[in-house]
Design a protein around this motif. Structure first.
Motif, short mmCIF file in Angstrom:
data_model
loop_
_atom_site.label_atom_id
_atom_site.label_comp_id
_atom_site.label_asym_id
_atom_site.label_seq_id
_atom_site.Cartn_x
_atom_site.Cartn_y
_atom_site.Cartn_z
N THR A 2 0.94 -1.09 -0.05
CA THR A 2 0.05 -0.08 0.10
C THR A 2 0.69 1.30 -0.01
OG1 THR A 2 -0.12 0.28 2.54
CG2 THR A 2 -1.73 -1.04 1.17
N GLY A 65 -2.68 -0.64 -9.00
CA GLY A 65 -3.17 0.45 -8.38
C GLY A 65 -2.67 1.90 -8.99
N MET A 66 -1.54 2.08 -9.60
CA MET A 66 -1.11 3.40 -9.92
C MET A 66 -1.67 3.73 -11.41
SD MET A 66 1.28 4.73 -8.17
CE MET A 66 2.18 5.75 -9.06
N ARG A 108 -1.22 7.75 -6.10
CA ARG A 108 -1.37 6.42 -6.92
C ARG A 108 -1.33 7.21 -8.48
NH1 ARG A 108 -0.65 2.55 -4.19
NH2 ARG A 108 -1.64 2.29 -2.23
#
Length: 120
Positions: A2, A65-66, A108
């Motif tokens: 995370t 997630g980016m 992100r």
């Protein structure tokens, strides 16, 4: 995974520290393209407060997630950015990894400055 380190103390409170590269850092990542999207100016992409102002959006399996973006607007960098988009489109067709150099703009998200085919 995370990018956050959380700690709590008994009766004192809780702390959260972002452990990844700071915003404004120039970094790179490698992976296969999982999303390549072109859209209208100003529509934004990504979570609230972390939206990219870009017309070309790319996501890689090597950076889950980016989201990464760059503009396709007319101007001094238009031909360079069109070439980056063509390189990404070719990577999708051939299922080959790419290397993205980017400036981190949010937790992100990042603004792409260079796209290269990966040597993998």
């Amino acid at each position: 995974t995370t990018g956050l380190l959380r700690a709590g103390t008994f009766g004192r409170g809780a702390y959260e520290v972002f452990t990844s590269d700071p915003i404004g850092s120039v970094v790179n990542t490698t992976g296969r393209v999982t999303l390549l999207r072109a859209h209208d100016v100003g529509t934004g992409f990504g979570p609230p407060g972390d939206q990219l102002d870009a017309q070309a959006i790319v996501q890689l399996d090597g950076a889950p997630g980016m989201s990464f973006g760059f503009t396709l607007r007319t101007g001094a960098d238009a031909s360079t950015h069109a070439g980056m988009f063509d390189t990404l489109r070719d990577a999708v067709r051939r299922n080959r990894p790419v290397v993205l150099d980017y400036v981190r703009t949010g937790f992100r998200s990042g603004r792409v400055s260079r796209v290269m085919p990966s040597a993998q």
